[in-house]
Design a protein around this motif. Structure first.
Motif, short mmCIF file in Angstrom:
data_model
loop_
_atom_site.label_atom_id
_atom_site.label_comp_id
_atom_site.label_asym_id
_atom_site.label_seq_id
_atom_site.Cartn_x
_atom_site.Cartn_y
_atom_site.Cartn_z
N ASN A 4 -100.48 37.88 -36.15
CA ASN A 4 -101.12 36.93 -37.06
C ASN A 4 -102.46 37.49 -37.56
O ASN A 4 -102.78 37.41 -38.75
CB ASN A 4 -101.32 35.58 -36.35
CG ASN A 4 -101.80 34.51 -37.29
OD1 ASN A 4 -101.55 34.54 -38.49
ND2 ASN A 4 -102.52 33.55 -36.73
N PHE A 5 -103.23 38.07 -36.66
CA PHE A 5 -104.51 38.69 -37.01
C PHE A 5 -104.28 39.82 -38.01
O PHE A 5 -104.96 39.92 -39.02
CB PHE A 5 -105.17 39.22 -35.73
CG PHE A 5 -106.59 39.69 -35.91
CD1 PHE A 5 -107.64 38.81 -35.82
CD2 PHE A 5 -106.84 41.04 -36.14
CE1 PHE A 5 -108.94 39.25 -35.96
CE2 PHE A 5 -108.13 41.49 -36.29
CZ PHE A 5 -109.20 40.59 -36.21
N ARG A 6 -103.29 40.66 -37.72
CA ARG A 6 -102.98 41.80 -38.57
C ARG A 6 -102.54 41.35 -39.97
O ARG A 6 -102.98 41.91 -40.98
CB ARG A 6 -101.90 42.66 -37.95
CG ARG A 6 -101.51 43.88 -38.77
CD ARG A 6 -100.33 44.62 -38.17
NE ARG A 6 -100.58 45.08 -36.83
CZ ARG A 6 -101.12 46.26 -36.52
NH1 ARG A 6 -101.45 47.09 -37.46
NH2 ARG A 6 -101.29 46.60 -35.26
N SER A 7 -101.70 40.34 -40.05
CA SER A 7 -101.20 39.90 -41.36
C SER A 7 -102.32 39.30 -42.20
O SER A 7 -102.39 39.53 -43.41
CB SER A 7 -100.05 38.91 -41.20
OG SER A 7 -100.50 37.70 -40.65
N PHE A 101 -110.60 33.32 -42.27
CA PHE A 101 -110.25 34.33 -41.27
C PHE A 101 -111.26 34.32 -40.13
O PHE A 101 -110.89 34.33 -38.95
CB PHE A 101 -110.19 35.70 -41.96
CG PHE A 101 -109.93 36.86 -41.05
CD1 PHE A 101 -108.68 37.03 -40.46
CD2 PHE A 101 -110.91 37.79 -40.80
CE1 PHE A 101 -108.43 38.11 -39.64
CE2 PHE A 101 -110.67 38.87 -39.98
CZ PHE A 101 -109.43 39.03 -39.39
N ILE A 102 -112.54 34.26 -40.47
CA ILE A 102 -113.60 34.25 -39.46
C ILE A 102 -113.55 32.97 -38.63
O ILE A 102 -113.69 33.01 -37.41
CB ILE A 102 -114.99 34.43 -40.12
CG1 ILE A 102 -115.11 35.84 -40.70
CG2 ILE A 102 -116.11 34.18 -39.12
CD1 ILE A 102 -116.32 36.05 -41.56
N GLN A 103 -113.33 31.85 -39.30
CA GLN A 103 -113.27 30.58 -38.56
C GLN A 103 -112.08 30.55 -37.60
O GLN A 103 -112.16 29.98 -36.53
CB GLN A 103 -113.19 29.41 -39.54
CG GLN A 103 -114.50 29.15 -40.25
CD GLN A 103 -114.38 28.06 -41.30
OE1 GLN A 103 -113.29 27.62 -41.63
NE2 GLN A 103 -115.52 27.65 -41.82
N GLU A 104 -110.99 31.17 -38.02
CA GLU A 104 -109.79 31.15 -37.17
C GLU A 104 -109.90 32.08 -35.96
O GLU A 104 -109.45 31.76 -34.88
CB GLU A 104 -108.56 31.51 -38.00
CG GLU A 104 -107.27 31.38 -37.23
CD GLU A 104 -106.05 31.63 -38.11
OE1 GLU A 104 -104.99 31.90 -37.54
OE2 GLU A 104 -106.17 31.55 -39.34
N PHE A 105 -110.54 33.26 -36.16
CA PHE A 105 -110.52 34.26 -35.09
C PHE A 105 -111.87 34.54 -34.44
O PHE A 105 -111.95 35.32 -33.50
CB PHE A 105 -109.93 35.57 -35.63
CG PHE A 105 -108.48 35.47 -35.97
CD1 PHE A 105 -107.51 35.43 -34.98
CD2 PHE A 105 -108.07 35.38 -37.29
CE1 PHE A 105 -106.18 35.33 -35.29
CE2 PHE A 105 -106.73 35.27 -37.62
CZ PHE A 105 -105.79 35.24 -36.62
N GLY A 106 -112.95 33.98 -34.93
CA GLY A 106 -114.24 34.07 -34.23
C GLY A 106 -115.04 35.33 -34.48
O GLY A 106 -114.99 35.95 -35.53
N LYS A 107 -115.84 35.72 -33.46
CA LYS A 107 -116.81 36.81 -33.57
C LYS A 107 -116.15 38.15 -33.89
O LYS A 107 -116.67 38.94 -34.68
CB LYS A 107 -117.61 36.92 -32.28
CG LYS A 107 -118.69 37.96 -32.35
CD LYS A 107 -119.44 38.10 -31.07
CE LYS A 107 -120.48 39.20 -31.26
NZ LYS A 107 -120.84 39.83 -30.04
N GLU A 108 -115.04 38.43 -33.27
CA GLU A 108 -114.31 39.68 -33.52
C GLU A 108 -113.93 39.78 -35.00
O GLU A 108 -114.04 40.84 -35.61
CB GLU A 108 -113.08 39.71 -32.64
CG GLU A 108 -112.31 40.99 -32.68
CD GLU A 108 -111.12 40.92 -31.73
OE1 GLU A 108 -110.05 40.49 -32.18
OE2 GLU A 108 -111.29 41.29 -30.56
N ALA A 109 -113.51 38.68 -35.57
CA ALA A 109 -113.14 38.66 -36.99
C ALA A 109 -114.37 38.81 -37.87
O ALA A 109 -114.29 39.38 -38.96
CB ALA A 109 -112.41 37.36 -37.32
N ASN A 110 -115.51 38.29 -37.42
CA ASN A 110 -116.73 38.43 -38.20
C ASN A 110 -117.11 39.89 -38.38
O ASN A 110 -117.47 40.33 -39.47
CB ASN A 110 -117.87 37.65 -37.52
CG ASN A 110 -119.12 37.63 -38.36
OD1 ASN A 110 -119.06 37.59 -39.58
ND2 ASN A 110 -120.25 37.65 -37.69
#
Length: 181
Positions: A4-7, A101-110
């Motif tokens: 999901n992260f990758r897509s 994307f950032i809201q869904e996955f957090g700091k790593e996504a930021n």
């Protein structure tokens, strides 16, 4: 990196490929226009009297632009450098899909979102320089009626664009640099 992260990351990165395709289309359209002008002999005589000096100046400008592309690619488009800049910079993220994307996955996504924004900026600069090389070649063709110079500049710009294709593997490398450090 889960699927999901990758897509979602691929969807965000797809914008880079759309921008790259638009610049490629611009280069190809200018090439077709130049070939049509030459084939139908719409332009009949050079506009300048000192064509050699103009060709020399345009060649020097193109060489400077090529070295700029090489410098940018080797200095700033390295995943380690991109991640390092992403950690240091405070960026305002305004794109809706990136914010989601950032809201869904957090700091790593930021961090990866910052890296993507920085990467896009450098890619756009490099692609714009490649486009500028074609524009110099087109202006040189219009002014000096030398199709050979335009073809050479067009090939150089196309090559510069092709070697700077926005591969997803660069994003993956940035992600692994973020998660492993």
């Amino acid at each position: 990196m889960d699927e999901n992260f990758r897509s979602k990351l691929r969807r965000i990165h797809r914008v880079n490929r759309i921008l790259w395709t638009a610049i490629l289309a611009d280069i190809l359209i200018l090439s077709v226009i130049a070939l049509l002008l030459w084939y139908f002999e719409i332009l009949t005589e050079p506009l300048l009297h000192n064509i050699k000096m103009f060709n020399d100046i345009s060649l020097i400008a193109v060489i400077i632009l090529l070295f700029t592309i090489m410098y940018l690619k080797r200095t700033y488009l390295i995943p380690d450098k991109i991640v390092e800049r992403a950690k240091r910079k405070e960026l305002q993220i305004g794109s809706a899909d990136v914010v989601d994307f950032i809201q869904e996955f957090g700091k790593e996504a930021n961090m990866i979102a910052k890296a993507l924004i920085i990467m896009r900026r450098y890619f756009m600069l490099i692609w714009s320089i490649a486009n500028l090389i074609v524009l110099i070649g087109f202006i040189s063709f219009i002014v000096s009626m030398s199709l050979r110079n335009f073809i050479i500049y067009g090939i150089v710009a196309l090559y510069s664009l092709l070697i700077n294709f926005p591969r997803f593997s660069i994003v993956e490398d940035c992600y692994y640099n973020i998660t492993n450090k």
